[in-house]
Scaffold this motif. Structure first.
Motif, PDB file in Angstrom:
ATOM      1  N   VAL A  10     -65.510 -43.699  18.998  1.00  9.99           N
ATOM      2  CA  VAL A  10     -65.017 -43.075  20.228  1.00  9.99           C
ATOM      3  C   VAL A  10     -63.486 -42.987  20.238  1.00  9.99           C
ATOM      4  O   VAL A  10     -62.908 -41.912  20.085  1.00  9.99           O
ATOM      5  CB  VAL A  10     -65.535 -43.820  21.472  1.00  9.99           C
ATOM      6  N   ASP A  11     -62.814 -44.126  20.390  1.00  9.77           N
ATOM      7  CA  ASP A  11     -61.355 -44.115  20.540  1.00  9.77           C
ATOM      8  C   ASP A  11     -60.673 -43.872  19.200  1.00  9.77           C
ATOM      9  O   ASP A  11     -60.972 -44.533  18.210  1.00  9.77           O
ATOM     10  CB  ASP A  11     -60.886 -45.436  21.153  1.00  9.77           C
ATOM     11  N   GLY A  12     -59.789 -42.893  19.169  1.00  7.87           N
ATOM     12  CA  GLY A  12     -59.116 -42.527  17.929  1.00  7.87           C
ATOM     13  C   GLY A  12     -59.922 -41.594  17.055  1.00  7.87           C
ATOM     14  O   GLY A  12     -59.446 -41.146  16.010  1.00  7.87           O
ATOM     15  N   ASP A  17     -55.562 -38.807  21.779  1.00  2.62           N
ATOM     16  CA  ASP A  17     -54.686 -39.915  22.168  1.00  2.62           C
ATOM     17  C   ASP A  17     -54.486 -40.029  23.670  1.00  2.62           C
ATOM     18  O   ASP A  17     -53.952 -41.031  24.148  1.00  2.62           O
ATOM     19  CB  ASP A  17     -53.320 -39.777  21.470  1.00  2.62           C
ATOM     20  N   ASP A  18     -54.899 -39.022  24.419  1.00  2.00           N
ATOM     21  CA  ASP A  18     -54.882 -39.098  25.884  1.00  2.00           C
ATOM     22  C   ASP A  18     -56.216 -39.586  26.433  1.00  2.00           C
ATOM     23  O   ASP A  18     -56.472 -39.484  27.634  1.00  2.00           O
ATOM     24  CB  ASP A  18     -54.564 -37.714  26.475  1.00  2.00           C
ATOM     25  N   HIS A  19     -57.069 -40.110  25.544  1.00  2.00           N
ATOM     26  CA  HIS A  19     -58.392 -40.630  25.913  1.00  2.00           C
ATOM     27  C   HIS A  19     -59.272 -39.534  26.524  1.00  2.00           C
ATOM     28  O   HIS A  19     -60.073 -39.789  27.424  1.00  2.00           O
ATOM     29  CB  HIS A  19     -58.272 -41.816  26.879  1.00  2.00           C
ATOM     30  N   MET A  20     -59.132 -38.315  26.010  1.00  6.43           N
ATOM     31  CA  MET A  20     -59.859 -37.170  26.536  1.00  6.43           C
ATOM     32  C   MET A  20     -60.754 -36.545  25.459  1.00  6.43           C
ATOM     33  O   MET A  20     -60.436 -36.580  24.274  1.00  6.43           O
ATOM     34  CB  MET A  20     -58.881 -36.099  27.034  1.00  6.43           C
ATOM     35  N   LEU A  21     -61.868 -35.961  25.925  1.00  5.84           N
ATOM     36  CA  LEU A  21     -62.723 -35.132  25.077  1.00  5.84           C
ATOM     37  C   LEU A  21     -62.273 -33.688  25.218  1.00  5.84           C
ATOM     38  O   LEU A  21     -62.227 -33.159  26.330  1.00  5.84           O
ATOM     39  CB  LEU A  21     -64.180 -35.237  25.525  1.00  5.84           C
ATOM     40  N   THR A  22     -61.960 -33.034  24.119  1.00  8.74           N
ATOM     41  CA  THR A  22     -61.600 -31.625  24.195  1.00  8.74           C
ATOM     42  C   THR A  22     -62.866 -30.771  24.287  1.00  8.74           C
ATOM     43  O   THR A  22     -63.959 -31.196  23.885  1.00  8.74           O
ATOM     44  CB  THR A  22     -60.775 -31.182  22.980  1.00  8.74           C
ATOM     45  N   GLU A  23     -62.722 -29.575  24.801  1.00  6.03           N
ATOM     46  CA  GLU A  23     -63.868 -28.674  24.912  1.00  6.03           C
ATOM     47  C   GLU A  23     -64.428 -28.331  23.532  1.00  6.03           C
ATOM     48  O   GLU A  23     -65.639 -28.193  23.358  1.00  6.03           O
ATOM     49  CB  GLU A  23     -63.460 -27.402  25.647  1.00  6.03           C
ATOM     50  N   ARG A  24     -63.552 -28.209  22.558  1.00  7.34           N
ATOM     51  CA  ARG A  24     -63.999 -27.874  21.207  1.00  7.34           C
ATOM     52  C   ARG A  24     -64.865 -28.987  20.630  1.00  7.34           C
ATOM     53  O   ARG A  24     -65.907 -28.722  20.011  1.00  7.34           O
ATOM     54  CB  ARG A  24     -62.779 -27.631  20.321  1.00  7.34           C
ATOM     55  N   GLY A 232     -58.043 -38.043  10.067  1.00  6.89           N
ATOM     56  CA  GLY A 232     -56.711 -37.915   9.479  1.00  6.89           C
ATOM     57  C   GLY A 232     -55.729 -38.942   9.979  1.00  6.89           C
ATOM     58  O   GLY A 232     -54.726 -39.227   9.316  1.00  6.89           O
ATOM     59  N   ASN A 233     -55.996 -39.551  11.136  1.00  5.40           N
ATOM     60  CA  ASN A 233     -55.138 -40.601  11.696  1.00  5.40           C
ATOM     61  C   ASN A 233     -55.565 -42.001  11.263  1.00  5.40           C
ATOM     62  O   ASN A 233     -55.043 -42.990  11.780  1.00  5.40           O
ATOM     63  CB  ASN A 233     -55.127 -40.515  13.229  1.00  5.40           C
ATOM     64  N   ASN A 250     -56.323 -35.708  17.354  1.00 13.02           N
ATOM     65  CA  ASN A 250     -55.594 -34.745  18.182  1.00 13.02           C
ATOM     66  C   ASN A 250     -55.728 -33.318  17.666  1.00 13.02           C
ATOM     67  O   ASN A 250     -55.184 -32.390  18.273  1.00 13.02           O
ATOM     68  CB  ASN A 250     -54.113 -35.125  18.257  1.00 13.02           C
ATOM     69  N   GLU A 251     -56.440 -33.158  16.546  1.00 14.14           N
ATOM     70  CA  GLU A 251     -56.657 -31.840  15.946  1.00 14.14           C
ATOM     71  C   GLU A 251     -58.149 -31.505  15.863  1.00 14.14           C
ATOM     72  O   GLU A 251     -58.565 -30.714  15.026  1.00 14.14           O
ATOM     73  CB  GLU A 251     -56.036 -31.803  14.543  1.00 14.14           C
ATOM     74  N   ASP A 252     -58.949 -32.153  16.715  1.00 20.89           N
ATOM     75  CA  ASP A 252     -60.399 -31.895  16.759  1.00 20.89           C
ATOM     76  C   ASP A 252     -61.071 -32.154  15.423  1.00 20.89           C
ATOM     77  O   ASP A 252     -61.896 -31.367  14.942  1.00 20.89           O
ATOM     78  CB  ASP A 252     -60.682 -30.467  17.225  1.00 20.89           C
ATOM     79  N   GLY A 253     -60.719 -33.309  14.808  1.00 18.41           N
ATOM     80  CA  GLY A 253     -61.286 -33.646  13.507  1.00 18.41           C
ATOM     81  C   GLY A 253     -62.795 -33.786  13.518  1.00 18.41           C
ATOM     82  O   GLY A 253     -63.466 -33.441  12.537  1.00 18.41           O
TER      83      GLY A 253
END
Length: 269
Positions: A10-12, A17-24, A232-233, A250-253
């Motif tokens: 989940v985290d990372g 990094d804003d603890h958010m799920l992106t739509e993608r 990647g992080n 942060n790049e939708d890995g």
């Protein structure tokens, strides 16, 4: 390869990094689930602050929490497996933290306990991770057996802690789950072991499992899975253990990895 089970940190990893799920990312995970893959969150979080992530993803099923210390069926919160330990086993670590003013908490499967006043940086950490700790007089006197102790401090303080405890024989396992966290658990508790047990109960071979993670606590599940993916992080040791390296959180890995491998799914199983 046919991915029948996809294990997601989940985290990372799943969250940015804003603890958010992106739509993608949400779209990719939902698409994999709709295509027939079993989605399992494998996280250092407990059920209380992991289930909201599952609800936002729109999935249900199983959750591996506390870094593999528990496996929960999310439909009715049944604990299907856990690795508890005796509270007395962490007494030396609790004493160490008290003497050096290092924050700590103890987790049972569904609760997180503290026995000290919280300073603002610690309060903010709990807010970031959607945790509501319960205050007790002494965590060493809990009525229920714990599954995890966590120590929270700046990275330099935790580096010194690891140096101090290196070489000391203790019956528990130390794992660095983030720059600012060290978890103490049963020696057999890890995400890989929990994922293996769950997959076996479902009749899914490791060749049909993808696991995606970003930190040291993800190593065992990345190594176990048929396709192990490092973000990647991730630190270099985690990347070297993986079959492939995805872009960062942060790049939708996660979306990148699922589109490349996880959506090659067929039904029926």
């Amino acid at each position: 390869m046919v991915c029948r089970l996809i294990a997601l940190d989940v985290d990372g990893t799943l969250l940015n990094d804003d603890h958010m799920l992106t739509e993608r990312t949400k779209h990719a995970v939902r698409s994999a689930s709709e295509a027939g893959a079993v989605i399992v969150l494998c996280t250092g979080r407990g059920p209380d602050n992991s289930l909201p992530v599952m609800r936002e993803l729109g999935i249900d099923g199983h959750l591996i929490g506390h870094n593999g210390a528990i496996t929960v069926r999310t439909s009715d919160l049944t604990v299907e497996h856990q690795y508890p330990f005796e509270t007395r086993q962490v007494e030396p670590m609790v004493r160490y933290c008290r003497e050096r003013d290092i924050h700590y908490d103890l987790c049972t499967p569904f609760r997180l306990y503290i026995d000290r006043e919280l300073e603002e940086p610690v309060r903010q950490m709990y807010r970031d991770y959607m945790i509501e700790p319960e205050t007790t007089e002494d965590v060493l006197r809990l009525a229920e057996l714990p599954v995890k102790m966590t120590m929270f401090a700046d990275p330099a303080t935790l580096d010194r802690l690891e140096d101090d405890w290196r070489g000391i024989e203790i019956p528990l396992r130390f794992i660095r789950s983030d720059d600012r966290f060290i978890d103490v658990m049963h020696p057999e508790a890890n995400k890989g072991n929990a994922l293996k047990r769950l997959a076996e109960s479902m009749g899914i071979n490791r060749e049909h499992i993808m696991a995606i993670g970003n930190y040291y606590n993800d190593l065992e599940m990345i190594r176990f899975a048929g396709i192990g993916v490092a973000m990647g992080n991730a630190p270099e040791i985690v990347k070297r253990a993986a079959d492939i390296v995805a872009p960062t959180n942060n790049e939708d890995g996660v979306s990148w990895a699922l589109l490349r491998y996880g959506l090659h799914i067929r039904q029926p199983f």
